[in-house]
Design an enzyme around this catalytic site. Structure first.
Site, PDB file in Angstrom:
ATOM      1  CB  THR A 111      41.729  47.266  51.316  1.00  0.00           C
ATOM      2  OG1 THR A 111      42.770  46.252  51.445  1.00  0.00           O
ATOM      3  CG2 THR A 111      42.281  48.783  51.265  1.00  0.00           C
ATOM      4  CG  ASP A 112      43.499  43.250  54.351  1.00  0.00           C
ATOM      5  OD1 ASP A 112      43.500  43.606  53.247  1.00  0.00           O
ATOM      6  OD2 ASP A 112      43.556  42.049  54.543  1.00  0.00           O
ATOM      7  CD  GLU A 113      45.780  45.105  49.483  1.00  0.00           C
ATOM      8  OE1 GLU A 113      46.820  45.583  48.808  1.00  0.00           O
ATOM      9  OE2 GLU A 113      45.061  44.130  48.897  1.00  0.00           O
ATOM     10  CE1 TYR A 157      42.881  49.410  46.299  1.00  0.00           C
ATOM     11  CE2 TYR A 157      44.044  47.716  47.474  1.00  0.00           C
ATOM     12  CZ  TYR A 157      42.590  48.530  47.209  1.00  0.00           C
ATOM     13  OH  TYR A 157      41.351  47.900  47.609  1.00  0.00           O
ATOM     14  CE  LYS A 184      39.832  51.399  49.343  1.00  0.00           C
ATOM     15  NZ  LYS A 184      38.309  51.811  49.039  1.00  0.00           N
ATOM     16  CG  ASN A 190      43.372  39.508  49.700  1.00  0.00           C
ATOM     17  OD1 ASN A 190      43.728  39.974  50.595  1.00  0.00           O
ATOM     18  ND2 ASN A 190      43.804  39.358  48.323  1.00  0.00           N
ATOM     19  NE  ARG A 231      47.915  39.591  49.763  1.00  0.00           N
ATOM     20  CZ  ARG A 231      49.158  39.801  50.093  1.00  0.00           C
ATOM     21  NH1 ARG A 231      49.915  39.464  51.174  1.00  0.00           N
ATOM     22  NH2 ARG A 231      50.145  40.648  49.320  1.00  0.00           N
TER      23      ARG A 231
HETATM   24  P1  NAD Z   1      36.492  46.522  41.230  1.00  0.00           P
HETATM   25  O1  NAD Z   1      37.575  47.088  40.456  1.00  0.00           O
HETATM   26  O2  NAD Z   1      36.153  45.212  40.839  1.00  0.00           O
HETATM   27  O3  NAD Z   1      35.148  47.467  40.853  1.00  0.00           O
HETATM   28  C1  NAD Z   1      35.205  48.573  41.053  1.00  0.00           C
HETATM   29  C2  NAD Z   1      34.048  49.301  40.392  1.00  0.00           C
HETATM   30  O4  NAD Z   1      34.284  50.937  40.470  1.00  0.00           O
HETATM   31  C3  NAD Z   1      34.048  49.073  39.037  1.00  0.00           C
HETATM   32  O5  NAD Z   1      32.522  48.977  38.761  1.00  0.00           O
HETATM   33  C4  NAD Z   1      34.340  50.519  38.087  1.00  0.00           C
HETATM   34  O6  NAD Z   1      33.612  50.697  37.050  1.00  0.00           O
HETATM   35  C5  NAD Z   1      34.171  51.552  39.459  1.00  0.00           C
HETATM   36  N1  NAD Z   1      34.684  52.996  39.377  1.00  0.00           N
HETATM   37  C6  NAD Z   1      36.269  52.844  39.173  1.00  0.00           C
HETATM   38  N2  NAD Z   1      36.341  54.251  39.143  1.00  0.00           N
HETATM   39  C7  NAD Z   1      35.265  55.133  39.191  1.00  0.00           C
HETATM   40  C8  NAD Z   1      35.140  56.177  39.294  1.00  0.00           C
HETATM   41  N3  NAD Z   1      35.993  57.265  39.157  1.00  0.00           N
HETATM   42  N4  NAD Z   1      33.849  56.686  39.278  1.00  0.00           N
HETATM   43  C9  NAD Z   1      32.688  55.937  39.421  1.00  0.00           C
HETATM   44  N5  NAD Z   1      33.001  54.295  39.483  1.00  0.00           N
HETATM   45  C10 NAD Z   1      34.161  54.106  39.446  1.00  0.00           C
HETATM   46  O7  NAD Z   1      36.445  46.591  42.773  1.00  0.00           O
HETATM   47  P2  NAD Z   1      36.184  45.505  43.857  1.00  0.00           P
HETATM   48  O8  NAD Z   1      37.317  44.380  44.165  1.00  0.00           O
HETATM   49  O9  NAD Z   1      34.629  45.316  43.863  1.00  0.00           O
HETATM   50  O10 NAD Z   1      36.164  46.358  45.176  1.00  0.00           O
HETATM   51  C11 NAD Z   1      35.327  47.206  45.547  1.00  0.00           C
HETATM   52  C12 NAD Z   1      35.642  48.208  46.929  1.00  0.00           C
HETATM   53  O11 NAD Z   1      35.912  47.194  47.837  1.00  0.00           O
HETATM   54  C13 NAD Z   1      36.974  48.787  46.558  1.00  0.00           C
HETATM   55  O12 NAD Z   1      36.912  50.156  47.376  1.00  0.00           O
HETATM   56  C14 NAD Z   1      38.148  48.135  47.075  1.00  0.00           C
HETATM   57  O13 NAD Z   1      39.260  49.108  47.649  1.00  0.00           O
HETATM   58  C15 NAD Z   1      37.136  47.730  48.327  1.00  0.00           C
HETATM   59  N6  NAD Z   1      37.873  46.212  48.804  1.00  0.00           N
HETATM   60  C16 NAD Z   1      38.096  45.349  47.814  1.00  0.00           C
HETATM   61  C17 NAD Z   1      38.746  44.065  48.229  1.00  0.00           C
HETATM   62  C18 NAD Z   1      38.908  43.019  47.289  1.00  0.00           C
HETATM   63  O14 NAD Z   1      39.465  41.764  47.685  1.00  0.00           O
HETATM   64  N7  NAD Z   1      38.639  43.032  45.914  1.00  0.00           N
HETATM   65  C19 NAD Z   1      38.840  43.911  49.653  1.00  0.00           C
HETATM   66  C20 NAD Z   1      38.810  44.835  50.651  1.00  0.00           C
HETATM   67  C21 NAD Z   1      38.304  46.083  49.983  1.00  0.00           C
HETATM   68  P1  TYD Z   2      45.645  39.786  44.483  1.00  0.00           P
HETATM   69  O1  TYD Z   2      44.696  38.956  43.999  1.00  0.00           O
HETATM   70  O2  TYD Z   2      46.332  41.011  43.458  1.00  0.00           O
HETATM   71  O3  TYD Z   2      45.222  40.693  45.682  1.00  0.00           O
HETATM   72  P2  TYD Z   2      46.210  41.699  46.667  1.00  0.00           P
HETATM   73  O4  TYD Z   2      47.528  41.828  46.006  1.00  0.00           O
HETATM   74  O5  TYD Z   2      45.266  42.518  46.668  1.00  0.00           O
HETATM   75  O6  TYD Z   2      46.522  40.859  47.896  1.00  0.00           O
HETATM   76  O7  TYD Z   2      47.074  39.012  44.818  1.00  0.00           O
HETATM   77  C1  TYD Z   2      46.819  37.829  46.009  1.00  0.00           C
HETATM   78  C2  TYD Z   2      48.234  37.417  46.180  1.00  0.00           C
HETATM   79  O8  TYD Z   2      48.583  36.689  44.986  1.00  0.00           O
HETATM   80  C3  TYD Z   2      49.298  38.586  46.365  1.00  0.00           C
HETATM   81  O9  TYD Z   2      50.274  37.948  47.392  1.00  0.00           O
HETATM   82  C4  TYD Z   2      50.113  38.544  45.117  1.00  0.00           C
HETATM   83  C5  TYD Z   2      49.930  37.263  44.500  1.00  0.00           C
HETATM   84  N1  TYD Z   2      49.836  37.348  43.027  1.00  0.00           N
HETATM   85  C6  TYD Z   2      50.690  36.263  42.293  1.00  0.00           C
HETATM   86  O10 TYD Z   2      51.490  35.604  42.795  1.00  0.00           O
HETATM   87  N2  TYD Z   2      50.495  36.294  40.984  1.00  0.00           N
HETATM   88  C7  TYD Z   2      49.476  37.009  40.334  1.00  0.00           C
HETATM   89  O11 TYD Z   2      49.635  36.892  38.931  1.00  0.00           O
HETATM   90  C8  TYD Z   2      48.668  37.710  41.076  1.00  0.00           C
HETATM   91  C9  TYD Z   2      47.519  38.703  40.200  1.00  0.00           C
HETATM   92  C10 TYD Z   2      49.015  37.885  42.233  1.00  0.00           C
END
Ligand code: NAD
Ligand code: TYD
Length: 351
Positions: free
Chosen positions: A131-133, A156, A160, A185, A220
């Site tokens: 992630t970019d975070e 988090y 990562k 995101n 974001r």
């Molecule tokens: P998500 O929370 O929707 O899904 C995570 C999945 O991992 C789930 O299916 C869960 O069952 C599985 N999981 C969790 N713990 C586990 C374990 N111990 N063993 C096996 N499986 C397990 O997450 P997402 O949003 O799809 O993110 C996927 C990846 O991409 C993550 O590594 C996250 O850090 C990265 N990422 C997410 C975003 C975003 O905006 N969502 C952006 C950049 C990077």
């Molecule tokens: P989120 O979707 O949790 O992603 P991330 O924190 O990984 O960027 O949140 C996106 C942005 O929205 C973040 O600045 C936090 C804000 N946010 C709210 O203002 N209210 C909410 O209920 C949630 C879940 C997020």
């Protein structure tokens, strides 16, 4: 035939990656390895679960014996690692869960790949999705590049960042062929409604308050999930081993502006009078350690791998809203049970 283990394939991004690979590469065996936590949902993959090149293994990446069994059974040539605890607010409530899965789970998986491949890494690849975070927070200007120093602030992003360091350490120490991408995101279908966009869609449908943290001016950079999946495909197949690729939408939004656009599109979809959903906006207590701004410089992946996003934010948001309307059963199922307990804990304590 190539065999690829995709971890976290039942989650939001993972399910789009699994679908893309199963359909685009019928000659590959795709193994979805997922523990099915609250965020994992096999409903996300109903349309492809009968495909002959798709396999599901329910397993926790912390479970060494399970990993051993799955590696021996499927003999993977590649791993695409997405399994993670992924929500910042939950990491503030329970940081250790993030250390276990994101740090220790990743090291467990690195060890398994290294040992299974017996240090003979020809034709092998370990792709870590990050992630970019990890880069921390930007001020009003500037972008995260692949050389930006890591500066994580939430449990988090710290977990990562730690996993990214371990992945690079395995390349440098043992020669494991790795590649890492750091994405902004994501949004789109199958997004669990704890994150901003799907949570607000669900709350608008149910006429519940829209809880905006702090002053709502946090920024974001949003990317449609299928564009991230396409980038992962490119990085896996054509990315340079040992390199990092930043992936982003060239699409920055202040939270409050995004929420207003979402309200407008939802009012159109619901046939509401303009301005109806905006009345649900409620400013609440800020998230601790809240990063002010994220913005990705995605010029490396654009120049080297010719990747760019395929949809505008307005188009992607409309596709997303349409999906949630067509899949209200999915939304109802994932917001029953544990979700209600989490929602209560997160949003009713002094907010
Ligand atoms: P998500 O929370 O929707 O899904 C995570 C999945 O991992 C789930 O299916 C869960 O069952 C599985 N999981 C969790 N713990 C586990 C374990 N111990 N063993 C096996 N499986 C397990 O997450 P997402 O949003 O799809 O993110 C996927 C990846 O991409 C993550 O590594 C996250 O850090 C990265 N990422 C997410 C975003 C975003 O905006 N969502 C952006 C950049 C990077
Ligand atoms: P989120 O979707 O949790 O992603 P991330 O924190 O990984 O960027 O949140 C996106 C942005 O929205 C973040 O600045 C936090 C804000 N946010 C709210 O203002 N209210 C909410 O209920 C949630 C879940 C997020």
């Amino acid at each position: 035939m190539k065999a690829i283990i995709i971890t976290g394939g039942a989650g939001f991004i993972g399910s789009h990656v699994v679908r893309l690979f199963v359909k685009k590469y019928p000659q590959y065996k795709i193994i979805n390895l997922d523990a099915l936590t609250y965020a994992g949902n096999l409903e996300n993959l109903r349309d492809i679960e009968q495909e002959p090149n798709y396999f599901f293994e329910k397993a926790d990446i912390l479970d060494k014996d399970a990993l051993e069994r799955i590696f021996v059974l499927h003999a993977p040539d590649g791993v695409i690692h997405l399994a993670a605890e992924s929500h910042v607010d939950r990491s503030i409530l329970s940081p250790l869960d993030f250390v276990y899965t994101n740090v220790i789970g990743t090291v467990n998986l690195l060890n398994k790949a290294k040992h299974f491949w017996k240090d003979n890494f020809e034709g092998k690849k370990f792709y870590h999705v990050s992630t970019d975070e990890v880069y921390g927070a930007l001020g009003e200007t500037g972008f995260f590049t692949e050389d930006t120093k890591y500066d994580p602030h939430s449990p988090y992003s710290a977990s990562k960042a730690s996993s990214d360091h371990f992945v690079r350490a395995y390349q440098d120490t043992y020669g494991l062929p790795v590649v890492i991408s750091n994405c902004s995101n994501n949004y789109g279908p199958n997004h669990f409604p704890e994150k901003l966009i799907p949570l607000f869609i669900n709350n608008i449908i149910n006429k519940k308050p829209l809880p905006v943290y702090g002053d709502g001016l946090y920024t974001r950079d949003w990317l449609y999930v299928k564009d991230h999946a396409a980038a992962i495909d490119l990085v896996f197949h054509t990315g340079k081993t040992g390199d990092t690729y930043n992936i982003g939408g060239f699409n920055e939004w202040k939270n409050i502006d995004l929420v207003k656009l979402l309200c407008k599109q939802m009012d159109e979809k619901l046939g509401n009078e303009a301005g109806t959903s905006e009345q649900l906006i409620t400013y609440i207590k800020d998230r601790p350690g809240h990063d002010r701004r994220y913005a990705i410089d995605a010029s490396k992946i654009n120049k080297e791998l010719s990747w760019k996003p395929s949809v505008t934010f307005e188009e992607g948001l409309k596709l997303t809203i349409d999906w949630y309307f067509e899949n209200q059963e999915w939304l109802k199922n994932v917001t029953s049970g544990e979700y209600q307990r989490y929602y209560e804990e997160q949003y009713s304590k002094g907010n």
